[in-house]
Write a protein that holds these residues in place. Structure first.
Motif, PDB file in Angstrom:
ATOM      1  N   GLY A   4       0.793  -1.221   0.000  1.00  0.00           N
ATOM      2  CA  GLY A   4       0.000   0.000   0.000  1.00  0.00           C
ATOM      3  C   GLY A   4       0.826   1.270   0.000  1.00  0.00           C
ATOM      4  N   ARG A   5       1.915   1.282   0.768  1.00  0.00           N
ATOM      5  CA  ARG A   5       2.808   2.435   0.768  1.00  0.00           C
ATOM      6  C   ARG A   5       4.205   1.980   1.172  1.00  0.00           C
ATOM      7  NH1 ARG A   5       3.179   5.036   6.031  1.00  0.00           N
ATOM      8  NH2 ARG A   5       1.825   3.981   7.558  1.00  0.00           N
ATOM      9  N   ARG A   6       5.151   2.904   1.124  1.00  0.00           N
ATOM     10  CA  ARG A   6       6.528   2.540   1.427  1.00  0.00           C
ATOM     11  C   ARG A   6       7.227   3.698   2.130  1.00  0.00           C
ATOM     12  NH1 ARG A   6       9.767   1.923  -4.169  1.00  0.00           N
ATOM     13  NH2 ARG A   6      11.537   1.813  -2.759  1.00  0.00           N
ATOM     14  N   VAL A   7       8.236   3.351   2.925  1.00  0.00           N
ATOM     15  CA  VAL A   7       9.153   4.332   3.481  1.00  0.00           C
ATOM     16  C   VAL A   7      10.565   3.844   3.195  1.00  0.00           C
ATOM     17  CG1 VAL A   7       7.594   5.153   5.286  1.00  0.00           C
ATOM     18  CG2 VAL A   7       9.140   3.260   5.772  1.00  0.00           C
ATOM     19  N   HIS A   8      11.499   4.789   3.109  1.00  0.00           N
ATOM     20  CA  HIS A   8      12.874   4.463   2.726  1.00  0.00           C
ATOM     21  C   HIS A   8      13.822   4.890   3.831  1.00  0.00           C
ATOM     22  CE1 HIS A   8      15.949   3.448  -0.246  1.00  0.00           C
ATOM     23  NE2 HIS A   8      16.615   4.494   0.204  1.00  0.00           N
ATOM     24  N   LEU A   9      14.659   3.949   4.267  1.00  0.00           N
ATOM     25  CA  LEU A   9      15.680   4.231   5.269  1.00  0.00           C
ATOM     26  C   LEU A   9      17.016   4.501   4.594  1.00  0.00           C
ATOM     27  CD1 LEU A   9      15.207   1.640   8.177  1.00  0.00           C
ATOM     28  CD2 LEU A   9      15.087   4.114   8.375  1.00  0.00           C
ATOM     29  N   THR A  10      17.681   5.560   5.027  1.00  0.00           N
ATOM     30  CA  THR A  10      19.030   5.877   4.574  1.00  0.00           C
ATOM     31  C   THR A  10      19.885   6.206   5.789  1.00  0.00           C
ATOM     32  OG1 THR A  10      18.200   6.790   2.497  1.00  0.00           O
ATOM     33  CG2 THR A  10      20.452   7.382   3.129  1.00  0.00           C
ATOM     34  N   ASN A  11      20.942   5.417   5.983  1.00  0.00           N
ATOM     35  CA  ASN A  11      21.831   5.639   7.137  1.00  0.00           C
ATOM     36  C   ASN A  11      21.065   5.745   8.461  1.00  0.00           C
ATOM     37  OD1 ASN A  11      24.164   5.655   5.531  1.00  0.00           O
ATOM     38  ND2 ASN A  11      23.923   7.832   5.067  1.00  0.00           N
TER      39      ASN A  11
END
Length: 216
Positions: free
Chosen positions: A205-212
């Protein structure tokens, strides 16, 4: 809100920087959320924290209003035997148990075993003819379907999946993912799924993105 991760940070001993840095996200019942990011970005760590498998230094995690910081080891174990269930890339089946016994294992531990529901899961997952077999005799796709059935046998409020198709070829992985999404929708559970694949993330349904270690 079913799952609330509020300003959570986590640092491993000796690390130069936190693996998670003031991460916040929320997930409601019935939602599906993909958590993406490069290797080492903190995806699996965040999933383990949401599953009460590890401790965080600052912030708070709540499930249906229950604050994880208030739980002792027994309380955290109860979270994993009822409202939260996990599926890993490594199938983690018990080799000495049959498919039927593996499917029922966690639900029995949690006092939530429902034979009719387990039978329904076995049929939906195409495992009803394999119930007397042992994990070593199954293909990778079959083993992962057992792992998904074992998790959903708990009727969890929240299903956590860490690269659940990572050990499968694309065709088998897509079929397993479609089954998991169908069953999650059937149960009304929320799904938080870690993946490095944009294609898989697009199925949710949706997404989140992790960076460091942070959501950008």
């Amino acid at each position: 809100m079913l799952l609330e991760i509020d300003n959570v940070s986590k640092r491993y001993p000796g690390a130069e920087r936190p693996v998670l840095d003031a991460v916040s996200l929320a997930l409601d019942a019935g939602e599906t959320l993909a958590l993406t990011g490069e290797s080492g970005s903190g995806k699996s760590t965040l999933l383990h924290l949401a599953g009460a498998l590890d401790h965080f230094e600052t912030g708070e995690i709540r499930l249906d209003g229950l604050a994880y910081s208030t739980l002792n080891d027994a309380g955290r174990a109860m979270v994993r035997r009822g409202p939260v269930a996990l599926v890993f890339q490594q199938f983690n089946l018990i080799p000495s148990l049959t498919v039927a016994q593996n499917l029922a294992f966690h639900a029995r531990l949690g006092g939530r075993h429902d034979p009719a529901w387990v039978s329904h899961l076995a049929t939906r997952l195409g495992l009803d003819t394999l119930l007397s077999r042992y994990p070593e005799t199954l293909s990778g796709g079959q083993q992962q379907r057992v792992a998904i059935g074992r998790a959903l046998a708990l009727r969890p409020r929240l299903l956590l999946a860490d690269e659940p198709t990572g050990n499968l070829d694309e065709t088998t992985g897509d079929a397993v993912l479609a089954l998991m999404l169908d069953l999650v929708a059937e149960t009304g559970a929320a799904l938080l799924l870690v993946t490095h694949s944009d294609r898989i993330a697009a199925s949710l349904g949706r997404r989140v993105h992790l960076t460091n270690g942070a959501i950008r």
